[in-house]
Write an enzyme that holds these catalytic residues in place. Structure first.
Site, mmCIF file in Angstrom:
data_model
loop_
_atom_site.group_PDB
_atom_site.id
_atom_site.type_symbol
_atom_site.label_atom_id
_atom_site.label_comp_id
_atom_site.label_asym_id
_atom_site.label_seq_id
_atom_site.Cartn_x
_atom_site.Cartn_y
_atom_site.Cartn_z
ATOM 1 N N LYS A 214 15.427 133.773 -69.819
ATOM 2 C CA LYS A 214 14.828 132.509 -69.363
ATOM 3 C C LYS A 214 13.330 132.686 -69.062
ATOM 4 O O LYS A 214 12.510 131.878 -69.505
ATOM 5 C CB LYS A 214 15.579 132.013 -68.116
ATOM 6 C CG LYS A 214 15.031 130.727 -67.504
ATOM 7 C CD LYS A 214 16.062 130.051 -66.637
ATOM 8 C CE LYS A 214 16.243 130.660 -65.272
ATOM 9 N NZ LYS A 214 15.105 130.489 -64.328
ATOM 10 N N ARG B 57 7.691 131.522 -71.065
ATOM 11 C CA ARG B 57 6.340 132.024 -71.344
ATOM 12 C C ARG B 57 6.010 131.921 -72.826
ATOM 13 O O ARG B 57 4.861 131.654 -73.199
ATOM 14 C CB ARG B 57 6.206 133.455 -70.828
ATOM 15 C CG ARG B 57 6.146 133.478 -69.271
ATOM 16 C CD ARG B 57 6.607 134.798 -68.733
ATOM 17 N NE ARG B 57 6.357 134.952 -67.303
ATOM 18 C CZ ARG B 57 7.180 134.536 -66.334
ATOM 19 N NH1 ARG B 57 8.305 133.896 -66.612
ATOM 20 N NH2 ARG B 57 6.878 134.747 -65.050
ATOM 21 N N ARG C 136 11.282 123.308 -52.771
ATOM 22 C CA ARG C 136 10.740 124.663 -52.975
ATOM 23 C C ARG C 136 9.224 124.681 -52.764
ATOM 24 O O ARG C 136 8.520 123.762 -53.174
ATOM 25 C CB ARG C 136 11.134 125.168 -54.373
ATOM 26 C CG ARG C 136 12.641 125.290 -54.477
ATOM 27 C CD ARG C 136 13.102 125.757 -55.821
ATOM 28 N NE ARG C 136 12.720 127.141 -56.079
ATOM 29 C CZ ARG C 136 12.981 127.765 -57.220
ATOM 30 N NH1 ARG C 136 13.617 127.117 -58.190
ATOM 31 N NH2 ARG C 136 12.614 129.013 -57.399
ATOM 32 N N SER D 116 5.753 137.837 -56.177
ATOM 33 C CA SER D 116 6.314 136.726 -56.947
ATOM 34 C C SER D 116 5.640 136.652 -58.314
ATOM 35 O O SER D 116 4.423 136.491 -58.401
ATOM 36 C CB SER D 116 6.100 135.411 -56.195
ATOM 37 O OG SER D 116 6.151 134.318 -57.094
ATOM 38 N N GLN E 35 5.938 134.259 -60.313
ATOM 39 C CA GLN E 35 5.455 132.888 -60.534
ATOM 40 C C GLN E 35 4.058 132.705 -59.935
ATOM 41 O O GLN E 35 3.196 132.067 -60.541
ATOM 42 C CB GLN E 35 6.451 131.882 -59.961
ATOM 43 C CG GLN E 35 7.775 131.920 -60.730
ATOM 44 C CD GLN E 35 8.847 131.012 -60.181
ATOM 45 O OE1 GLN E 35 8.638 130.313 -59.185
ATOM 46 N NE2 GLN E 35 10.014 131.024 -60.815
ATOM 47 N N ASP F 292 17.201 137.850 -58.502
ATOM 48 C CA ASP F 292 18.104 136.804 -59.001
ATOM 49 C C ASP F 292 19.545 137.297 -59.134
ATOM 50 O O ASP F 292 20.460 136.498 -59.359
ATOM 51 C CB ASP F 292 17.612 136.278 -60.360
ATOM 52 C CG ASP F 292 16.252 135.603 -60.238
ATOM 53 O OD1 ASP F 292 15.892 135.185 -59.118
ATOM 54 O OD2 ASP F 292 15.553 135.502 -61.262
ATOM 55 N N LYS G 122 14.953 129.825 -53.254
ATOM 56 C CA LYS G 122 15.357 129.719 -54.660
ATOM 57 C C LYS G 122 15.999 128.345 -54.872
ATOM 58 O O LYS G 122 15.819 127.451 -54.073
ATOM 59 C CB LYS G 122 16.291 130.877 -55.021
ATOM 60 C CG LYS G 122 15.645 132.252 -54.857
ATOM 61 C CD LYS G 122 14.469 132.452 -55.796
ATOM 62 C CE LYS G 122 13.811 133.800 -55.629
ATOM 63 N NZ LYS G 122 12.593 133.936 -56.435
ATOM 64 N N ARG H 162 19.856 131.024 -51.066
ATOM 65 C CA ARG H 162 20.945 131.850 -51.603
ATOM 66 C C ARG H 162 21.558 132.791 -50.569
ATOM 67 O O ARG H 162 22.600 133.394 -50.851
ATOM 68 C CB ARG H 162 20.468 132.613 -52.858
ATOM 69 C CG ARG H 162 20.310 131.704 -54.060
ATOM 70 C CD ARG H 162 19.851 132.430 -55.316
ATOM 71 N NE ARG H 162 19.773 131.503 -56.440
ATOM 72 C CZ ARG H 162 19.065 131.707 -57.545
ATOM 73 N NH1 ARG H 162 18.376 132.821 -57.685
ATOM 74 N NH2 ARG H 162 19.051 130.812 -58.514
ATOM 75 N N ARG I 49 23.181 130.232 -60.598
ATOM 76 C CA ARG I 49 23.606 131.615 -60.321
ATOM 77 C C ARG I 49 24.770 131.649 -59.318
ATOM 78 O O ARG I 49 25.630 132.530 -59.396
ATOM 79 C CB ARG I 49 22.425 132.456 -59.836
ATOM 80 C CG ARG I 49 21.290 132.452 -60.866
ATOM 81 C CD ARG I 49 20.464 133.684 -60.928
ATOM 82 N NE ARG I 49 19.308 133.446 -61.795
ATOM 83 C CZ ARG I 49 19.328 133.560 -63.126
ATOM 84 N NH1 ARG I 49 20.428 133.925 -63.744
ATOM 85 N NH2 ARG I 49 18.231 133.317 -63.834
HETATM 86 O O1 SPQ Z 1 12.597 129.184 -62.422
HETATM 87 P P1 SPQ Z 1 13.314 129.349 -61.134
HETATM 88 O O2 SPQ Z 1 14.059 128.100 -60.787
HETATM 89 O O3 SPQ Z 1 12.437 129.815 -60.006
HETATM 90 O O4 SPQ Z 1 14.421 130.498 -61.406
HETATM 91 C C1 SPQ Z 1 14.843 131.699 -60.734
HETATM 92 C C2 SPQ Z 1 16.338 131.913 -61.198
HETATM 93 O O5 SPQ Z 1 17.201 132.325 -60.434
HETATM 94 O O6 SPQ Z 1 16.556 131.692 -62.384
HETATM 95 C C3 SPQ Z 1 14.715 131.677 -59.207
HETATM 96 F F1 SPQ Z 1 15.458 130.947 -58.584
HETATM 97 O O7 SPQ Z 1 14.158 132.847 -61.252
HETATM 98 C C4 SPQ Z 1 12.774 133.145 -60.985
HETATM 99 C C5 SPQ Z 1 12.684 134.461 -60.229
HETATM 100 O O8 SPQ Z 1 13.376 134.413 -59.016
HETATM 101 C C6 SPQ Z 1 12.083 133.244 -62.318
HETATM 102 C C7 SPQ Z 1 10.779 133.957 -62.258
HETATM 103 C C8 SPQ Z 1 9.855 133.890 -63.407
HETATM 104 O O9 SPQ Z 1 10.301 133.585 -64.532
HETATM 105 O O10 SPQ Z 1 8.657 134.164 -63.196
HETATM 106 C C9 SPQ Z 1 10.421 134.741 -61.177
HETATM 107 C C10 SPQ Z 1 11.235 134.848 -59.950
HETATM 108 O O11 SPQ Z 1 10.700 133.992 -58.966
HETATM 109 P P2 SPQ Z 1 9.461 134.420 -58.033
HETATM 110 O O12 SPQ Z 1 9.333 133.304 -57.050
HETATM 111 O O13 SPQ Z 1 9.876 135.697 -57.392
HETATM 112 O O14 SPQ Z 1 8.282 134.549 -58.860
#
Ligand code: SPQ
Length: 428
Positions: free
Chosen positions: A23, A28, A123, A168, A170, A315, A342, A346, A388
């Site tokens: 995913k 990306r 969020r 993170s 993200q 995750d 999340k 969770r 999840r």
């Molecule tokens: O996209 P989303 O909803 O945040 O999805 C999750 C998941 O469980 O699929 C988190 F709930 O994954 C994130 C992950 O926890 C996906 C991600 C990414 O693709 O960059 C990074 C992680 O989040 P973060 O906040 O740690 O950057």
């Protein structure tokens, strides 16, 4: 939708599967393909709801994206070719879409409004809004831009040196994607390493990016060029069957072509430390490494999980918690307060739902404590709209003789549309 899963007598899981595309990598690939110059072909892209939402967002900005049976083709417009969207961009349930899009849109000299579902509305967005504002983007939204709906007017960015308070991907990715369209150099320093798919993917599109330990630097005003990408299977989806293969007695499974980027393989390290029999055979080593993984049922022991490994398995904590209910002794999960922000909290949803099935599990401020050796029983449980949690409960049902009912099971299509089909195949 409520799904009923029936377990009669002792079941075992046997067979070989390929889980859907990763995913994080799929998002990306679409994003960079859209802002690159020229065509990008993506094989193995995840067509779960989250990634389909990313595709729709770019279509609303004038990017042509075609879906074929085997691949997705993107006619990249180049960053300057993105069009100001007439409609609001709806990210659905996807945190990755909204946060990374904000990073891209920070450089775009037009107005965009982003919304999502009820979970997205809870969020935190300030973690990306604050650094992007420092770079010069104009961001507003609910609670001063801390939550969606959120709007952004980009352009005129200056590079910054940002010390992130959270590990993170993200946050890191949003800043790097903004840095790509900023004057000068942008750096991000993380407290621990988070997944590095954005950095690897940027390189595949011809961009220079420097990584030195926890520090990542990107020079602004670089062009991306369309390319071909093969997305490996998602280790976060494979995780459900890795754990299932270990905890359901007399099972043996093979999962082919699973992404084994070291920033994501905490689940394998933890299951091995707990005593699991897992063998990886390298399948490919392109932009992202992949392996075929074989798992056999094993006796597990409880362990302590915390520190730097947490971002590498964040995750997978719901399914690790389930595995820990079957281990000998106590498992402590700590340093994982990020679980609270999340798709659901969770910590709460894992504890609440596994307790209904007879698990002995306590929430803590930054994780949970699981007392192993429990016999699970069937129950009426709820995914709470979190893919999840839904998949973890479906695997738990394999250990609970009788009928388990999972409410809101449709959430599973966010990341693993054919999950129930795979579960059925492996059970038979
Ligand atoms: O996209 P989303 O909803 O945040 O999805 C999750 C998941 O469980 O699929 C988190 F709930 O994954 C994130 C992950 O926890 C996906 C991600 C990414 O693709 O960059 C990074 C992680 O989040 P973060 O906040 O740690 O950057």
């Amino acid at each position: 939708m409520t799904i009923t899963l029936k377990t009669e007598g002792d079941i075992q899981l046997k067979g070989t599967i390929r889980v859907p595309g990763d995913k994080s990598i799929s998002h990306r690939a679409v994003m960079l393909g859209a802002i690159a110059k020229g065509k990008t072909k993506v094989y193995g892209l995840l067509t779960g709801d989250d990634c389909l939402n990313t595709i729709e967002c770019f279509r609303k900005m004038g990017v042509v994206i075609r879906r074929d049976e085997d691949y997705v083709e993107i006619d990249g417009t180049g960053f300057d070719g993105l069009q100001e969207p007439v409609e609001i961009l709806d990210v659905g349930n996807s945190g990755t879409t909204i946060r990374l899009m904000l990073g891209i849109l920070a450089g775009a000299p037009f107005h965009t409004c982003l919304i999502g579902d009820a979970s997205i509305a809870k969020r935190p967005m300030d973690r990306v809004a604050l650094p992007l504002r420092q770079m010069g983007a104009k961001i507003d939204g609910r609670a001063d831009g801390s939550f969606a709906p959120i709007s952004i007017r980009g352009g005129g960015l200056e590079g910054i040196d940002y010390v992130s308070p959270v590990a993170s991907a993200q946050v890191k990715s949003a800043i790097l994607l903004a840095g790509l369209h900023a004057e000068g150099v942008t750096t991000v320093i993380e407290p621990q390493s988070s997944r590095n798919h954005t950095e690897r993917m940027l390189r595949a599109f011809g961009c220079q990016i420097e990584v030195d330990g926890l520090k990542t630097a990107i020079k602004g005003k670089q062009d991306l060029h369309g390319t071909t990408i093969h997305v490996p299977g998602d280790i976060s989806s494979a995780a459900f069957f890795l754990a299932a293969g270990v905890i359901v007695p007399n099972s043996e499974l093979k999962i082919q072509n699973v992404g084994i980027n070291p920033t994501r393989t905490g689940i394998i390290d933890v299951l091995k430390e707990m005593g699991a029999n897992i063998i990886e055979e390298t399948a490919s080593d392109e932009i992202e490494p992949a392996a075929d993984i074989t798992i056999k049922s094993s006796n597990l022991k409880g362990i302590e999980i915390g520190g730097d490994i947490i971002p590498r398995l964040i995750d997978e904590i719901p399914i690790i918690a389930l595995a820990a209910t079957q281990a000998e002794g106590k498992t402590i999960i700590k340093d994982a307060a990020e679980l609270k922000v999340k798709e659901t909290n969770r910590i709460d949803t894992v504890v609440q739902e596994l307790t209904k099935m007879g698990a002995k599990i306590e929430p803590t401020d930054d994780g949970m404590i699981i007392y192993g050796g429990t016999k699970l029983r069937p129950a009426l449980v709820d995914s709470h709209g979190d893919h999840r949690i839904g998949m973890m409960l479906a695997i738990a049902s394999c250990l609970a003789e009788g009928e388990t009912f999972i409410e809101n099971s449709e959430a599973i299509s966010i990341s693993y549309p054919n999950f129930f089909q795979h579960l059925k195949e492996l059970k038979s």
